[in-house]
Motif scaffolding. Structure first.
Motif, PDB file in Angstrom:
ATOM      1  N   THR A  79       0.830  -1.209   0.000  1.00 36.31           N
ATOM      2  CA  THR A  79       0.000   0.000   0.000  1.00 36.31           C
ATOM      3  C   THR A  79       0.863   1.257   0.000  1.00 36.31           C
ATOM      4  O   THR A  79       0.604   2.205  -0.753  1.00 36.31           O
ATOM      5  N   GLY A  80       1.890   1.254   0.858  1.00 39.27           N
ATOM      6  CA  GLY A  80       2.783   2.407   0.890  1.00 39.27           C
ATOM      7  C   GLY A  80       3.497   2.611  -0.427  1.00 39.27           C
ATOM      8  O   GLY A  80       3.671   3.746  -0.886  1.00 39.27           O
ATOM      9  N   GLY A  81       3.916   1.527  -1.064  1.00 42.23           N
ATOM     10  CA  GLY A  81       4.575   1.634  -2.364  1.00 42.23           C
ATOM     11  C   GLY A  81       3.658   2.197  -3.431  1.00 42.23           C
ATOM     12  O   GLY A  81       4.078   3.019  -4.261  1.00 42.23           O
ATOM     13  N   ARG A  82       2.405   1.777  -3.408  1.00 42.52           N
ATOM     14  CA  ARG A  82       1.440   2.289  -4.387  1.00 42.52           C
ATOM     15  C   ARG A  82       1.207   3.776  -4.198  1.00 42.52           C
ATOM     16  O   ARG A  82       1.175   4.551  -5.173  1.00 42.52           O
ATOM     17  N   LYS A  83       1.067   4.200  -2.962  1.00 46.33           N
ATOM     18  CA  LYS A  83       0.861   5.629  -2.703  1.00 46.33           C
ATOM     19  C   LYS A  83       2.112   6.440  -3.021  1.00 46.33           C
ATOM     20  O   LYS A  83       2.019   7.593  -3.454  1.00 46.33           O
ATOM     21  N   SER A  84       3.264   5.838  -2.818  1.00 44.85           N
ATOM     22  CA  SER A  84       4.515   6.514  -3.179  1.00 44.85           C
ATOM     23  C   SER A  84       4.604   6.710  -4.688  1.00 44.85           C
ATOM     24  O   SER A  84       5.044   7.768  -5.165  1.00 44.85           O
ATOM     25  N   ASN A  85       4.162   5.718  -5.460  1.00 45.48           N
ATOM     26  CA  ASN A  85       4.166   5.838  -6.927  1.00 45.48           C
ATOM     27  C   ASN A  85       3.214   6.937  -7.386  1.00 45.48           C
ATOM     28  O   ASN A  85       3.518   7.682  -8.334  1.00 45.48           O
ATOM     29  N   VAL A  86       2.063   7.034  -6.730  1.00 47.87           N
ATOM     30  CA  VAL A  86       1.107   8.098  -7.074  1.00 47.87           C
ATOM     31  C   VAL A  86       1.742   9.462  -6.851  1.00 47.87           C
ATOM     32  O   VAL A  86       1.616  10.374  -7.683  1.00 47.87           O
ATOM     33  N   LEU A  87       2.435   9.608  -5.742  1.00 48.64           N
ATOM     34  CA  LEU A  87       3.083  10.888  -5.446  1.00 48.64           C
ATOM     35  C   LEU A  87       4.149  11.217  -6.486  1.00 48.64           C
ATOM     36  O   LEU A  87       4.253  12.372  -6.934  1.00 48.64           O
ATOM     37  N   GLU A  88       4.929  10.236  -6.885  1.00 55.49           N
ATOM     38  CA  GLU A  88       5.963  10.471  -7.892  1.00 55.49           C
ATOM     39  C   GLU A  88       5.338  10.888  -9.222  1.00 55.49           C
ATOM     40  O   GLU A  88       5.880  11.754  -9.931  1.00 55.49           O
ATOM     41  N   GLU A  89       4.214  10.308  -9.551  1.00 58.55           N
ATOM     42  CA  GLU A  89       3.510  10.694 -10.783  1.00 58.55           C
ATOM     43  C   GLU A  89       3.043  12.145 -10.704  1.00 58.55           C
ATOM     44  O   GLU A  89       3.146  12.895 -11.696  1.00 58.55           O
TER      45      GLU A  89
END
Length: 267
Positions: free
Chosen positions: A223-233
């Motif tokens: 979950t944290g990785g997915r939210k981190s990817n959203v932030l990078e986008e």
């Protein structure tokens, strides 16, 4: 005509006075025309000077706004990355590390402040992306606040579970069976089993007894990785929108202004 000429020949003093009057009138007329020309020229020069001053002032305003926008966006991105790095430390800290939590809170307050500044000066497109980036960063922060302590406790527990010390590994396996049990285990029994694992602190034992359910750590990491990817986008989108706002792809070399024409050369 002959009579007039004869009259002036007979009266030369009148003729001389008439010539003088004509000369005076001609001089006055010339002065009036000259003054008018000079006045028009002065107004033209004044208008040109005022226009040049307005152009210079506008150029200075645009340049200043460009610099402020560039610096503020760069500072916003820096604050976001700094806040994320600070919040990720929650996955490695003790659950009761209040000092770290205060640092995380302060870091995200800095993001909100920078976002508020950008809302006042950036284009609508950039403002929209800034708000989306802020939301993504805050969701990542909340995830770290909620899951970081337990994820850290599970990481420590996993190391003890895989320990080469047989006593430690055996106690960890017993505790793991208790944690995995779906029924019949209370907080007290879970805590008692976890306290029996050498190297596991009271704080971590409490965290695991309350929040761990077997396999949760992998879910939190995902979950944290997915939210981190959203932030990078969102950050990448912000960079693109900012480059458009700053016209980074344009030729930014200053154009040489056309020489100002003097009023007396204007045709």
């Amino acid at each position: 005509m002959t009579a007039f000429r004869q009259y002036f020949e007979d009266n030369p003093e009148i003729f001389a006075a008439l010539v003088a009057a004509i000369a005076i009138l001609g001089g006055l007329l010339g002065s009036v025309i000259g003054a008018k020309i000079q006045a028009n020229g002065g107004r033209a020069q004044a208008d040109a000077a005022q226009k040049a001053a307005e152009i210079a002032a506008e150029a200075q305003r645009v340049a200043a706004l460009w610099n402020v926008r560039q610096l503020q966006v760069a500072e916003f991105i820096r604050c976001v990355r700094e806040a994320v790095a600070t919040s990720q430390r929650l996955y490695e800290a003790e659950p009761d590390d209040q000092e770290l939590r205060q640092l995380v809170h302060a870091a995200y307050q800095a993001i909100e402040f920078k976002a508020a500044e950008l809302i006042l000066i950036a284009t609508e497109e950039v403002v929209n992306v800034v708000e989306a980036t802020l939301l993504a960063a805050e969701e990542l922060e909340q995830e770290a606040m909620d899951s970081g302590p337990t994820a850290h406790a599970e990481a420590v527990f996993t190391r003890l579970y895989l320990s080469r010390d047989m006593e430690t590994a055996r106690a960890a396996r017993v505790a793991q069976n208790v944690l995995n049990a779906e029924t019949g285990e209370t907080y007290e029994s879970r805590t008692r089993a976890l306290r029996g694992v050498p190297g596991l602190s009271e704080t971590l034992a409490h965290e695991l007894a309350v929040n761990s359910g077997g396999g949760n750590r992998l879910q939190w990491i995902e979950t944290g990785g997915r939210k981190s990817n959203v932030l990078e986008e969102k950050l990448a989108e912000l960079v693109r929108a900012t480059r458009t706002m700053l016209r980074s792809e344009d030729d930014v070399a200053p154009a040489t202004p056309e020489p100002r024409r003097r009023w007396w050369r204007a045709a």
